[in-house]
Design a protein around this motif. Structure first.
Motif, PDB file in Angstrom:
ATOM      1  N   SER A  54       0.847  -1.201   0.000  1.00 51.40           N
ATOM      2  CA  SER A  54       0.000   0.000   0.000  1.00 51.40           C
ATOM      3  C   SER A  54       0.877   1.244   0.000  1.00 51.40           C
ATOM      4  CB  SER A  54      -0.936  -0.014   1.202  1.00 51.40           C
ATOM      5  OG  SER A  54      -0.201  -0.280   2.363  1.00 51.40           O
ATOM      6  N   ARG A  55       0.234   2.350  -0.127  1.00 53.92           N
ATOM      7  CA  ARG A  55       0.925   3.620  -0.314  1.00 53.92           C
ATOM      8  C   ARG A  55       1.924   3.916   0.814  1.00 53.92           C
ATOM      9  NH1 ARG A  55      -4.581   6.887   0.887  1.00 53.92           N
ATOM     10  NH2 ARG A  55      -5.146   5.750  -0.972  1.00 53.92           N
ATOM     11  N   ILE A  56       2.954   4.611   0.454  1.00 58.47           N
ATOM     12  CA  ILE A  56       3.992   4.982   1.423  1.00 58.47           C
ATOM     13  C   ILE A  56       3.664   6.394   1.897  1.00 58.47           C
ATOM     14  CG2 ILE A  56       6.462   5.307   1.785  1.00 58.47           C
ATOM     15  CD1 ILE A  56       5.705   2.430   1.112  1.00 58.47           C
ATOM     16  N   LEU A  57       3.266   6.483   3.175  1.00 59.53           N
ATOM     17  CA  LEU A  57       2.790   7.772   3.676  1.00 59.53           C
ATOM     18  C   LEU A  57       3.873   8.578   4.371  1.00 59.53           C
ATOM     19  CD1 LEU A  57      -0.529   6.321   4.825  1.00 59.53           C
ATOM     20  CD2 LEU A  57      -0.372   8.389   3.469  1.00 59.53           C
ATOM     21  N   SER A  58       4.932   7.904   4.767  1.00 55.82           N
ATOM     22  CA  SER A  58       5.972   8.650   5.451  1.00 55.82           C
ATOM     23  C   SER A  58       7.310   7.963   5.221  1.00 55.82           C
ATOM     24  CB  SER A  58       5.663   8.726   6.950  1.00 55.82           C
ATOM     25  OG  SER A  58       5.295   7.459   7.427  1.00 55.82           O
ATOM     26  N   LEU A  59       8.341   8.751   5.227  1.00 56.30           N
ATOM     27  CA  LEU A  59       9.685   8.247   4.957  1.00 56.30           C
ATOM     28  C   LEU A  59      10.663   8.917   5.903  1.00 56.30           C
ATOM     29  CD1 LEU A  59       9.841   8.379   1.064  1.00 56.30           C
ATOM     30  CD2 LEU A  59      10.127   6.331   2.443  1.00 56.30           C
ATOM     31  N   SER A  60      11.695   8.168   6.290  1.00 59.67           N
ATOM     32  CA  SER A  60      12.742   8.806   7.079  1.00 59.67           C
ATOM     33  C   SER A  60      14.065   8.086   6.842  1.00 59.67           C
ATOM     34  CB  SER A  60      12.372   8.764   8.563  1.00 59.67           C
ATOM     35  OG  SER A  60      13.400   9.310   9.331  1.00 59.67           O
ATOM     36  N   TRP A  61      15.130   8.854   6.717  1.00 58.65           N
ATOM     37  CA  TRP A  61      16.462   8.281   6.560  1.00 58.65           C
ATOM     38  C   TRP A  61      17.084   8.096   7.928  1.00 58.65           C
ATOM     39  CZ3 TRP A  61      19.361   7.310   2.028  1.00 58.65           C
ATOM     40  CH2 TRP A  61      18.769   7.712   0.823  1.00 58.65           C
ATOM     41  N   ARG A  62      17.832   7.023   8.038  1.00 56.15           N
ATOM     42  CA  ARG A  62      18.696   6.932   9.211  1.00 56.15           C
ATOM     43  C   ARG A  62      19.805   7.956   9.018  1.00 56.15           C
ATOM     44  NH1 ARG A  62      20.570   1.358  12.058  1.00 56.15           N
ATOM     45  NH2 ARG A  62      21.854   2.310  13.669  1.00 56.15           N
ATOM     46  N   PRO A  63      20.188   8.710  10.071  1.00 57.02           N
ATOM     47  CA  PRO A  63      21.184   9.761   9.860  1.00 57.02           C
ATOM     48  C   PRO A  63      22.485   9.266   9.238  1.00 57.02           C
ATOM     49  CG  PRO A  63      20.127  10.057  11.946  1.00 57.02           C
ATOM     50  CD  PRO A  63      19.608   8.762  11.404  1.00 57.02           C
ATOM     51  N   TRP A  71       1.257   7.961   9.960  1.00 56.43           N
ATOM     52  CA  TRP A  71       1.350   9.314   9.410  1.00 56.43           C
ATOM     53  C   TRP A  71       2.783   9.817   9.377  1.00 56.43           C
ATOM     54  CZ3 TRP A  71      -2.286  10.969   6.528  1.00 56.43           C
ATOM     55  CH2 TRP A  71      -3.631  10.744   6.811  1.00 56.43           C
ATOM     56  N   GLY A  72       3.619   9.303  10.252  1.00 53.37           N
ATOM     57  CA  GLY A  72       4.986   9.832  10.256  1.00 53.37           C
ATOM     58  C   GLY A  72       5.941   8.842  10.870  1.00 53.37           C
ATOM     59  N   VAL A  73       7.150   8.817  10.377  1.00 50.48           N
ATOM     60  CA  VAL A  73       8.210   8.006  10.992  1.00 50.48           C
ATOM     61  C   VAL A  73       9.444   8.879  11.153  1.00 50.48           C
ATOM     62  CG1 VAL A  73       7.538   5.697  10.265  1.00 50.48           C
ATOM     63  CG2 VAL A  73       8.845   7.130   8.720  1.00 50.48           C
ATOM     64  N   ALA A  74      10.256   8.506  12.113  1.00 49.36           N
ATOM     65  CA  ALA A  74      11.535   9.193  12.300  1.00 49.36           C
ATOM     66  C   ALA A  74      12.555   8.134  12.672  1.00 49.36           C
ATOM     67  CB  ALA A  74      11.417  10.247  13.396  1.00 49.36           C
ATOM     68  N   PHE A  75      13.663   8.136  11.948  1.00 51.43           N
ATOM     69  CA  PHE A  75      14.728   7.167  12.163  1.00 51.43           C
ATOM     70  C   PHE A  75      15.818   7.871  12.955  1.00 51.43           C
ATOM     71  CE2 PHE A  75      15.597   3.096   9.702  1.00 51.43           C
ATOM     72  CZ  PHE A  75      16.407   2.563  10.693  1.00 51.43           C
ATOM     73  N   THR A  93      16.693   3.469  16.493  1.00 51.70           N
ATOM     74  CA  THR A  93      15.304   3.527  16.938  1.00 51.70           C
ATOM     75  C   THR A  93      14.452   4.173  15.848  1.00 51.70           C
ATOM     76  OG1 THR A  93      16.105   3.820  19.170  1.00 51.70           O
ATOM     77  CG2 THR A  93      13.802   4.346  18.776  1.00 51.70           C
ATOM     78  N   VAL A  94      13.298   3.602  15.626  1.00 52.62           N
ATOM     79  CA  VAL A  94      12.335   4.212  14.714  1.00 52.62           C
ATOM     80  C   VAL A  94      11.153   4.668  15.553  1.00 52.62           C
ATOM     81  CG1 VAL A  94      10.789   3.818  12.774  1.00 52.62           C
ATOM     82  CG2 VAL A  94      13.044   2.782  12.781  1.00 52.62           C
ATOM     83  N   ILE A  95      10.788   5.915  15.374  1.00 52.25           N
ATOM     84  CA  ILE A  95       9.614   6.436  16.082  1.00 52.25           C
ATOM     85  C   ILE A  95       8.501   6.572  15.051  1.00 52.25           C
ATOM     86  CG2 ILE A  95       8.731   8.260  17.558  1.00 52.25           C
ATOM     87  CD1 ILE A  95      11.705   9.076  17.962  1.00 52.25           C
ATOM     88  N   SER A  96       7.351   6.053  15.384  1.00 50.05           N
ATOM     89  CA  SER A  96       6.249   6.173  14.438  1.00 50.05           C
ATOM     90  C   SER A  96       5.067   6.855  15.112  1.00 50.05           C
ATOM     91  CB  SER A  96       5.830   4.790  13.948  1.00 50.05           C
ATOM     92  OG  SER A  96       5.169   4.103  14.978  1.00 50.05           O
ATOM     93  N   VAL A  97       4.318   7.615  14.334  1.00 51.20           N
ATOM     94  CA  VAL A  97       3.064   8.189  14.836  1.00 51.20           C
ATOM     95  C   VAL A  97       1.959   7.705  13.915  1.00 51.20           C
ATOM     96  CG1 VAL A  97       4.161  10.184  15.884  1.00 51.20           C
ATOM     97  CG2 VAL A  97       3.339  10.363  13.561  1.00 51.20           C
ATOM     98  N   ASP A  98       0.793   7.404  14.481  1.00 47.04           N
ATOM     99  CA  ASP A  98      -0.224   6.780  13.647  1.00 47.04           C
ATOM    100  C   ASP A  98      -1.610   7.306  13.947  1.00 47.04           C
ATOM    101  OD1 ASP A  98      -1.265   5.417  15.896  1.00 47.04           O
ATOM    102  OD2 ASP A  98       0.324   3.937  15.715  1.00 47.04           O
TER     103      ASP A  98
END
Lengths: 837, 611
Positions: B186-195, B239-243, B248-253
């Motif tokens: 399914s659609r990719i709603l959020s993306l985050s790069w590992r630093p 809705w959002g991810v942060a690497f 650690t991956v933080i996700s909000v949903d």
């Protein structure tokens, strides 16, 4: 005879006199829970309850002033530290109820804290110079084998703190201590020896109007401080070792002040409570993740968590302790006399259970067993959800009366928001034998147009039809009778109004049935009217023009021909119903007048600026059987005679009136007191259990105040005085003579009568010595009442304090022989007066 | 005739001018808003206009550029605005949007390059110098929901409707498709790069995928619990991810959860339930010691990494403070080193400084709420007494000066012609103001450069003095004939402005002059209207800047003693435009905030205690 005043109640406390009265109430009530016991501070004692059986296991007595703090010994969980205003810290073995050690600190101690790693020191709050400046200091407890150890080694920790233990918490195994006061949080780090201070914006800004800190707790594992606030918020502080980077999270559920906070043992959940009477458990310190234990009945005052973490315990403002399991299930309730509300109903005795009945929780009647100091039963009269908010005008239960041997209960409730909007309701409850409780039978809306001033049942034995009379300010009294209310569906009975009486549009203020139920006396302001209960005919009126009638009662048994009335102008009148004339009258400002149901005796309590005095008399004789001066400094509001299960057999004339009943009374500050012939220490646990040697035993305050001086005195004088200690202040010459002079001449018996009595009294002085043996007999009988052993002697002490000032050491020390003679002479004179009267 | 317009020339569509004007006159004749107000400088008739039906569009994306301290904000209508946080939060650049170009993602890459992507499937790069769109490139993956630039800035990821994650190489003047990652369902709603740039996290519906950048394959698929407070919701949208750099991956949903995942094992570490509604956005600080999430209830939560105990190195994420500055969904958040930035459907851009990061507590550390654009949306024709309103999608453009050949490469933002038509002043995005002679179409002079962007400029009718307002609230007066600052301007620069004047937080958007009183300058911002009387003494810090309207009985002596050059009126708020129609008539255009809120969709209903 020695008379002692007992204070009843579970979490009772004497508010500390002085400016910070409000704090003191919270201060002295302090609870602690261990695996098997609950400890609660109760005046000078620490009571130990079992969590399993809810029974009081021990009373730790030994402090000579209010106990202010208790903590388990962190190094030995079978020991308990307690601190008191008397300047000592005591270590107890609470399993056996034994005092192990006493550390004398010297200062007045306001709170106690222990920390696990600091083995030889505890922390206490002391008051330095000014009345409201408190310091937290650590006290080194020296190791010594002796029982009493001086420990004056104090080291200062924090200044300008709040005295209540709720405002201080130790965190992270004693690495830091957090203290809150007003709008600021101070954290002292023991290792760094630095203090961080965080201040919230104060009330000037409207948005932060109630930011005041109300309590604090520290996370057991993490660097996290939880603080409660006046607006109901809980803040979780972190990073507080950095003045700049500190941060906090808000948890907000309470709508009013957070009263106490406690972390669970592992720190995963936080417990909070307040006026909502709901225990809230915040899990993982997350706002969304919370559990509730609602409907706890009254404001949560304290929360305690057991060291193993499986039990919580809360204390409530209505004199109650609730033990709660880890899964938020209340497992036990220890309920004392509810002291939360105003007492409108007065003190009554339930004829069935012999329990004391009075206002309890708002809108409830409580049935309180005096023998076991436990609440038996709580009857919801108003039957409406109580909305706990300031400024709301609630429905108040104003009157209640039992009738027909406890088969019927009548209650009156009222709510008045405005002058003209009176809501009045009378309910009649029938006792149901099956359910062993009262069931609502009849509800009368607006039984009268105005406030109901009195309510009485006709309790005559022969009366086949229950009758109730209500008197009201609207000028009427109404007679209600039980009638058949059956219909095609069921057989039922109900109450209807049978007769409405009035007298010249005066307000009806009191009503009272004679013992046989043939006569009804209703007072209309200054006038007493007598009605025939068969025909409801006005028989006669009495008018003394001595002010409005405040109390009215018929004599009983042999004195049933007399009617007594006490007026607002301080006149006590006794009318003879046969001659329809005034039999006698006396000048006495009667506040409480209570007839004894088992005898002819009537107790009256008068009030003056000096205090309240008790008089017991028979209506047939204008002289009192017994006088007890200064039973209470404050005004006595209500009194009641409680019939004894087993009659006593006092032979002495002056306390024969106590043979069949005991007299209890309630003061304005809602202290319930009684008169007893036993001293408090006799009623409490045997002192032989204590490890201390007899001579160093600090028996009671009473002993300290008077006993020691006595020993140094002349043996003879000592012996003479000891038994008359309490009576001495009463028999002091000046008031007695005053009374003689002030008693109206028409009340005084004839001179010949007085003279013979006077002569008799001279002989009686020897008789009084024989009377000294009586307390020994008394003890035997009073053993039955040893259940009351958790009663307290706070009051005793107070009374004796005053005694001390009255006749104190100066007088006793400096008595010369001539003075001694004079004193004896006076005593003889007084004594004669007492018996003569 | 006074005429000021905007320099860019795209999307100019004629609007029904005549009908609007008619309606205005109708209103004016019936005088529903007509008031008479006494300003100390004299009596004016005021047209109080409240029928400018302007509704700003909701904020969709926010991207913060640490290098230049600029903030890019995209709105639901496709508008992209650039705010300069160093220049008093001034909105210095502006790209008009189009309905067909609704942006879903916005990011900075390679330093100063700004990319956006939207549901039309195109990746757009903006030319920040010329203020136009450099190019648009179709990603061929259907609508693009998310975009992320690599930590080095050389690569760009786009998450598409068809479940593909596309990697683009950023070349100096274009972007170039490199490869696809493993396609998801399914659609990719959020993306985050590992630093470190080695992994990426992609939030989809009901799960989060972790990709290895080198191989392009998904190494973990972390399923997110659909349960919400025990009730099963249909789907859980990430809705959002942060690497974070520690893996650690933080996700909000959409179930209101903020979850911490271990990307090495693909397991859930911690769960914070923060809201009863969707958590829609997340932004992590560069130090990775704090992050911020925005919820559909309008609350912004701050999370901080705090040490468990003072003497241990163990740290944990703790939710600290909630901020409720929005009424509607917070669609986008950003985390600058000193502030939390949030924006959403309620159209406000809120900049909330972090007090612990602020070195000195000055006025810059105050909370900012930006609602109205920092430019003028209304023009007015004095002779014909016409007003001209400028909306997002029907835009009026005065063609004045469009034939002027400019000497700079950057586009002009502000123009002003002298009433006699001889002079034209133009200001670009970089501070300098050029003055042209219209007659011979030549550059006459350049006003000395100043650090802060120009917010408004105008040329006085008789003296040909150019008045310039900057975003730091400084006002200069420059004489065009003399090619130097006037004496008054030098005096005020020497003495300095009143501190309260400098603390205003909206820029001056319009300057005009009184025809009969050459000493007066009229200017306004969103919250006040000011007449500067150059003949009166300047206020110093001790005098009262905002003097209320004088009571009638006040004696002339006191009035004269307390009088100073700045006459300020705060009657009209929020003031979008104010100008003199003639000597005795003022026109004021207001846009009450309540009217805007009334036109927004209803917010999520929340139970309020005691109601």
């Amino acid at each position: 005879m020695l008379l002692y005043l007992y204070f009843l109640g579970l979490l009772d406390s004497w508010p500390q006199p002085g400016p910070d009265l409000l704090l003191a109430i919270a201060l002295t009530r302090c609870i602690l829970i261990s695996e098997r016991y609950i400890f609660c501070v109760s005046g000078d004692f620490v009571k130990v309850y079992s969590t399993a059986t809810e029974e009081c296991v021990h009373i730790l007595q030994g402090h000579r002033n209010l106990v202010t703090g208790i903590q388990l010994n962190p190094n030995n969980h079978l020991q308990l530290y307690s601190c008191s205003f008397d300047g000592t810290i005591k270590l107890w073995d609470y399993v056996d109820g034994i005092l192990i050690k006493t550390f004398i600190v010297g200062h007045k101690l306001h709170a106690l804290f222990t920390v696990a790693h600091a083995e030889d020191s505890v922390f206490v709050t002391i008051n330095k110079e000014k009345p409201d400046i408190f310091q937290l200091v650590s006290v080194k407890l020296p190791k010594s084998s002796s029982q009493e150890i001086e420990s004056k080694e104090l080291s200062f920790v924090l200044d300008y703190i709040n005295q209540s233990p709720k405002y201080i918490a130790f965190g992270n195994e004693g690495e830091y201590v957090a203290a809150v006061r007003d709008f600021s949080l101070s954290v002292y780090f023991f290792k760094k020896k630095t203090t961080s201070r965080f201040t919230l914006s104060s009330s000037r800004n409207k948005k932060h109007a109630k930011n005041n800190f109300t309590c604090v707790a520290c996370h057991p594992k993490e660097d996290c401080i939880a603080t409660g606030h006046k607006d109901g918020k809980i803040r979780l502080w972190r990073n507080f070792d950095d003045d700049k980077k500190y941060t906090y999270t808000c948890l907000h559920w309470h709508h009013d002040m957070v009263m106490d906070l406690a972390f669970s043992v592992t720190g995963t959940s936080l417990l909070s409570g307040g006026r909502e009477s709901v225990l809230v458990e915040w899990r993982d310190a997350a706002e969304k993740n919370k559990e509730f234990l609602p409907r706890l009945g009254a404001t949560i005052e304290h929360i305690s968590v057991s060291p193993a973490g499986d039990l919580f315990c809360t204390s409530h403002s209505d004199n109650k302790i609730i033990v709660i399991h880890r899964n938020l299930e209340a497992s036990a309730v220890i309920q004392g006399l509810v002291k939360d509300s105003n007492i409108f109903t007065g003190l009554m005795i339930d004829p069935r259970t012999k329990a004391l009945v009075l206002n309890g929780k708002p809108g409830h009647l409580q049935f309180y067993s005096l023998q076991s100091d436990k609440q038996l039963y709580n009857l919801d009269i108003v039957q409406q959800e109580y909305i706990n908010d300031y400024g709301l005008i609630q429905i108040e239960l104003t009157k209640a009366a039992f009738g027909c041997y406890g088969n019927w209960l009548a209650t009156v409730e009222q709510r008045q928001e405005k002058e003209t909007e009176l809501e009045l309701q009378m309910k009649l409850w029938m006792y149901n034998k099956k359910t062993q409780g009262f069931v609502l039978n009849t509800k009368v809306n607006m039984p009268h147009e105005d406030h109901i001033t009195a309510l009485c049942f006709c309790n005559a034995e022969k009366s086949e039809n229950p009758t109730l009379v209500t008197a009201s300010k609207d000028g009427h009294f109404k007679v209600w009778i039980l009638t058949d209310d059956s219909d095609i569906y069921k057989k039922a009975v109900g109450w209807t109004c049978d007769f409405v009486g009035s007298y010249h549009k005066y307000q009806a203020t009191n009503c009272c049935f004679s013992e046989d139920g043939s006569l009804l006396a209703v007072s209309f302001e200054e006038i007493v009217t007598i009605w025939d209960s068969e025909t409801w005919e006005l028989k006669c009126t009495f008018c003394q023009r001595a002010g409005k009638i405040r109390h009215l009662c018929f004599g009983r048994l042999t004195c049933s021909k007399y009617l007594l009335g006490a007026t607002e102008n301080g006149i006590l009148c006794c009318w003879n119903l046969l001659s329809c004339a005034l039999e006698w009258s006396a000048k006495l400002n009667v506040r409480v007048m209570e007839p004894d149901l088992n005898s002819e005796n009537i107790a009256a309590i008068s009030h003056s600026s000096m205090g309240s005095d008790l008089f017991v008399f028979k209506p047939s004789e204008p002289r009192p059987l017994y006088i007890q001066k200064n039973i209470s400094r404050e005004e006595v509001q209500w009194g009641v005679f409680v019939p004894r299960d087993v009659p006593e057999s006092f032979t002495s004339e002056s306390y024969r009136w106590l043979n069949r009943s005991q007299f209890y009374f309630l003061t304005k500050s809602q202290s319930l007191l009684t008169l007893s012939t036993k001293s408090p220490e006799e009623k409490l646990t045997p002192t032989s259990k204590q490890l201390l040697a007899e001579e160093s035993l600090p028996t009671t305050p009473f002993y300290f105040i008077l006993g020691k001086h006595r020993q140094q005195q002349d043996e003879k004088l000592n012996a003479a005085l000891e038994n008359e200690l309490v009576q001495l202040p009463l028999t002091e010459n000046i008031p007695a003579i005053n009374e003689l002079l002030h008693t109206p001449a028409h009340v005084l018996p004839s001179a010949s009568f007085l003279c013979s009595m006077f002569v008799n009294s001279l002989l009686l002085s020897k008789e009084s010595k024989s009377a000294e043996e009586i307390p020994d007999d008394v003890d035997m009988e009073e053993e039955k009442e040893s259940d009351d052993s958790d009663e307290e002697n706070d009051f005793t002490e107070k009374v004796q304090d005053t005694d001390n000032t009255d006749l104190g050491e100066d007088i006793i020390h400096q008595l010369s022989k001539s003075e001694e003679k004079e004193l004896r002479k006076f005593r003889k004179v007084d004594y004669s007066w007492i018996t003569a009267l | 005739m006074l005429a000021v317009g905007w320099g860019w020339l795209t999307d100019a569509r004629p609007s029904p001018v005549a009908s609007q004007l008619k309606s205005f006159w109708f209103c004016r004749r019936h005088q529903p808003h007509r008031r008479c107000r006494s300003l100390r400088m004299g009596e004016f008739k005021v047209h109080r206009v409240r029928f400018f039906n302007y509704v700003p569009s909701g904020i969709r994306c926010v991207a913060y550029n640490n290098q230049s301290n600029r903030l890019a904000v995209s709105r639901t209508d496709g508008t992209v605005e650039i705010y300069n946080l160093s220049a008093n939060y001034f909105q210095e650049k502006f790209f008009p949007g189009h309905e067909s170009r609704a942006t879903e993602a916005l990011c900075w890459a390679k330093g100063q390059r700004l990319f956006s992507a939207g549901l039309n499937g195109e990746i757009i790069e903006y030319d920040l110098q010329a203020l136009n769109i450099k190019y648009a490139m179709d990603a061929f993956g259907g609508p693009i929901w998310s975009m992320a630039a690599s930590p080095s800035g050389s690569q760009l990821l786009a998450g598409c409707e068809d479940g593909s994650v596309k990697l683009f190489q950023i070349t100096p003047d274009k972007i170039q498709f490199e490869r696809n990652f493993d396609r998801q369902k399914s659609r990719i709603l959020s993306l985050s790069w590992r630093p470190s740039g080695t992994h990426i996290a992609a939030g989809s519906i009901d799960y989060i995928s972790v990709f290895d950048v080198k191989s392009g394959s998904a190494i973990h698929k972390m399923l997110v619990d659909r349960q919400y407070m025990g009730v099963s919701k249909r789907k859980c949208i990430i809705w959002g991810v942060a690497f974070l750099s520690d893996g650690t991956v933080i996700s909000v949903d959409s179930a209101g959860k903020v979850q911490f995942w271990d990307s090495a094992t693909g397991t859930l570490v911690k769960n914070h339930l923060v809201a009863n509604a969707d958590v829609q956005s997340i932004a992590v600080s560069d130090q990775e010691d704090s992050f911020v999430v925005g919820t559909a209830e309008g609350t912004v939560f701050h999370f901080q990494l705090v040490s468990v105990t003072s003497n241990s190195s163990e740290k944990q994420w703790v939710r600290t403070k909630p901020f409720q500055h929005h009424t509607h969904d917070v669609r986008a958040v950003a985390h600058s080193p000193t502030a939390l930035i949030s924006g959403g459907t309620d159209t406000h851009l809120v900049i909330r400084p972090l007090m612990e990061k602020v070195e000195v507590k000055n006025y810059d550390a105050a909370l900012r709420k930006i609602t109205f654009p920092h430019r003028r949306l209304i023009s007015c024709s004095k002779k014909k007494q016409l007003l001209l309103f400028q909306f997002a999608h029907h835009l009026e453009l005065w063609q004045l000066g469009s034939t002027v050949a400019t000497g700079t490469v950057e586009s002009m933002c502000l123009l002003a012609v002298s009433p006699d038509g001889n002079w034209l002043a133009a200001s670009g995005t970089s501070a300098g103001v050029h003055v042209y002679n219209v007659k011979n179409l030549k550059l006459h002079c350049t006003v000395p450069a100043y650090n802060f962007p120009v917010t408004a400029l105008a040329i006085a009718p008789s003296t040909n003095n150019l008045v310039i307002a900057h975003s730091d609230q400084q006002v200069f007066e420059y004489s065009i004939p003399d090619k130097q600052y006037t004496e008054w301007s030098r005096t005020i620069q020497k003495q300095g402005f009143h501190h309260l004047w400098l603390q205003r937080d909206t820029p001056i958007t319009h300057i005009s002059f009184h025809l009969k009183r050459p000493m007066h300058i009229l200017l306004h911002d969103a919250y006040m209207f000011c007449i500067i009387d150059k003949s009166l003494p300047l206020p110093n810090d001790k005098t009262l800047l905002y003097n209320p309207l004088p009571p009638k009985n006040e004696s002339d002596v006191i009035r004269r003693r307390t009088a100073h050059a700045f006459k300020i009126s705060k009657i009209y708020k929020p003031l979008l435009f104010m100008d003199l129609l003639d000597e005795r008539t003022l026109v004021a255009v207001e846009r009450p905030l309540d009217d805007i809120i009334a036109q927004l969709p209803p917010p999520i209903k929340k139970k309020k205690f005691g109601t």
